[in-house]
Design a protein around this motif. Structure first.
Motif, short mmCIF file in Angstrom:
data_model
loop_
_atom_site.label_atom_id
_atom_site.label_comp_id
_atom_site.label_asym_id
_atom_site.label_seq_id
_atom_site.Cartn_x
_atom_site.Cartn_y
_atom_site.Cartn_z
N ALA A 60 48.18 92.30 -21.11
CA ALA A 60 48.47 90.88 -21.40
C ALA A 60 49.08 90.21 -20.18
CB ALA A 60 49.40 90.78 -22.59
N GLY A 61 48.62 89.01 -19.88
CA GLY A 61 49.16 88.26 -18.75
C GLY A 61 48.46 88.57 -17.44
N ARG A 62 47.68 89.66 -17.42
CA ARG A 62 46.98 90.01 -16.17
C ARG A 62 45.51 89.63 -16.22
NH1 ARG A 62 48.25 96.05 -15.07
NH2 ARG A 62 47.25 95.57 -13.10
N ILE A 63 44.95 89.67 -17.39
CA ILE A 63 43.54 89.29 -17.56
C ILE A 63 43.32 88.92 -19.02
CG2 ILE A 63 42.78 91.68 -17.97
CD1 ILE A 63 40.16 90.94 -16.44
N HIS A 64 42.38 88.02 -19.25
CA HIS A 64 42.06 87.65 -20.63
C HIS A 64 41.00 88.62 -21.16
CE1 HIS A 64 40.16 84.63 -23.62
NE2 HIS A 64 41.16 85.28 -24.18
N VAL A 65 41.38 89.41 -22.17
CA VAL A 65 40.43 90.36 -22.76
C VAL A 65 40.00 89.83 -24.13
CG1 VAL A 65 40.04 92.75 -23.50
CG2 VAL A 65 41.57 92.28 -21.57
N ILE A 66 38.70 89.74 -24.31
CA ILE A 66 38.14 89.19 -25.55
C ILE A 66 37.61 90.35 -26.41
CG2 ILE A 66 36.31 87.73 -26.50
CD1 ILE A 66 36.40 86.25 -23.72
N LYS A 67 37.91 90.30 -27.68
CA LYS A 67 37.37 91.28 -28.62
C LYS A 67 35.98 90.80 -29.06
CE LYS A 67 40.15 93.15 -31.79
NZ LYS A 67 41.19 93.25 -32.87
N GLY A 68 35.00 91.66 -28.86
CA GLY A 68 33.65 91.27 -29.25
C GLY A 68 32.86 92.45 -29.75
N PHE A 69 31.68 92.16 -30.23
CA PHE A 69 30.74 93.21 -30.62
C PHE A 69 29.33 92.77 -30.24
CE2 PHE A 69 33.56 95.11 -34.11
CZ PHE A 69 33.61 96.36 -33.51
N GLU A 70 28.51 93.75 -29.88
CA GLU A 70 27.08 93.48 -29.69
C GLU A 70 26.42 93.85 -31.01
OE1 GLU A 70 25.07 95.80 -26.67
OE2 GLU A 70 23.36 94.43 -26.68
N CYS A 71 25.76 92.90 -31.62
CA CYS A 71 25.28 93.07 -32.99
C CYS A 71 23.77 92.85 -33.11
CB CYS A 71 25.91 92.01 -33.90
SG CYS A 71 27.69 91.88 -33.80
N GLU A 72 23.17 93.66 -33.94
CA GLU A 72 21.79 93.39 -34.33
C GLU A 72 21.80 92.38 -35.48
OE1 GLU A 72 23.04 96.37 -33.88
OE2 GLU A 72 21.81 97.26 -32.30
N TYR A 73 20.74 91.62 -35.58
CA TYR A 73 20.59 90.78 -36.76
C TYR A 73 19.96 91.64 -37.86
CZ TYR A 73 18.40 87.77 -40.15
OH TYR A 73 18.00 87.24 -41.34
N TYR A 74 20.81 92.12 -38.74
CA TYR A 74 20.36 92.82 -39.93
C TYR A 74 21.03 92.09 -41.08
CZ TYR A 74 19.23 96.77 -36.76
OH TYR A 74 18.74 97.57 -35.76
N GLN A 75 20.22 91.49 -41.92
CA GLN A 75 20.71 90.67 -43.01
C GLN A 75 21.86 91.35 -43.78
OE1 GLN A 75 19.43 87.49 -43.62
NE2 GLN A 75 21.16 87.35 -45.04
#
Ligand SMILES: [Zn+2]
Ligand SMILES: [Zn+2]
Length: 247
Positions: free
Chosen positions: A71-86
């Motif tokens: 924290a304070g050194r770089i902005h880290v984003i929480k994400g996911f790579e997702c398939e489109y599966y209904q």
């Protein structure tokens, strides 16, 4: 390079390096932000080469700890790579709303009713069309922030670039324009010398009002800012494509 929005770690089981190794590599290279976007877990665990459903809480804990640590050194984003599966959309919503996974990227690795189509494998026109349709339906959900490797389905199409390829890429780019969703030039594929990113595809993409991103899609900390990023930049420059530096 100011940011990278497509990053994997050893948690997907086909990558190496801890979350911290990628964050440190990003800091070393002067990035302002990095999104950690592991392959999203699916309830049915059909794909063993990703975080399994039962592992999610451990993974989430590790990611939160890493974020806190830097924290304070770089902005880290929480994400996911997702398939489109209904059938998985509900879970994606939960990851976003309950656990703070703000950046969901659309990367369709397998297609078909029962995910029987491997989009990296040998394919014909039918498989490319199924892929394009799923990407379009995925975009329409407005759940995703950009399309990872939109031209992935060109991999394994034995006839090379032809009118069918053009047809499916136009379907995808038209939808991206309509929903104003950025498309990615994928450096990982340049690294592996795959059929994408495709010059022909990105050439026609210029007929649409699109935004572009270059991402490393690193599965190894050294690849985060490695030479494939420069290759991707040269690819974009050659085609006259302007790339967003940050989202
Ligand atoms: Zn992967
Ligand atoms: Zn990826």
């Amino acid at each position: 390079m100011k940011a990278n929005y497509h990053t994997h770690t050893r948690w997907c089981k086909h990558g190496t390096g801890e979350i911290e190794d990628y964050i440190e590599e990003a800091i070393r290279n002067g990035l302002q932000e990095i999104a950690i976007t592991e392959h999203v877990p699916h309830k049915d665990n059909l794909d063993l080469r990703r975080i399994q459903w039962e592992e999610f809480l451990n993974y989430d804990h590790a990611l939160n700890q890493a974020i806190e640590c830097y924290a304070g050194r770089i902005h880290v984003i929480k994400g996911f790579e997702c398939e489109y599966y209904q059938e998985e959309l509900e879970a994606y919503r939960m990851f976003r709303e309950k656990y703070g996974y703000q950046l969901l990227i659309l990367g369709q690795h397998r297609s078909g009713e029962n995910r029987e189509i491997d989009n990296f494998a040998e394919k014909g026109v039918y498989e490319m069309e199924v892929y394009a349709n799923e990407i379009c339906r995925g975009i329409e959900t407005r759940m995703f922030d950009f399309v990872a490797h939109p031209d992935l389905a060109l991999q394994g199409y034995s006839r090379g670039w032809d009118s069918k390829c053009e047809y499916i890429m136009r379907m995808i780019f038209e939808k991206c324009e309509e929903y104003q969703i950025p498309v990615e030039v994928n450096a990982n594929a340049l690294r592996d010398k795959r059929a994408y990113p495709s010059e022909e595809a990105f050439q026609i993409s210029k007929e649409y009002r699109l935004q572009y991103l270059i991402n490393s899609d690193a599965h190894n900390p050294e690849d985060l800012c490695g030479t494939a990023i420069q290759e991707a930049e040269a690819f974009a420059k050659k085609l006259g494509i302007t790339v967003l530096e940050t989202l």
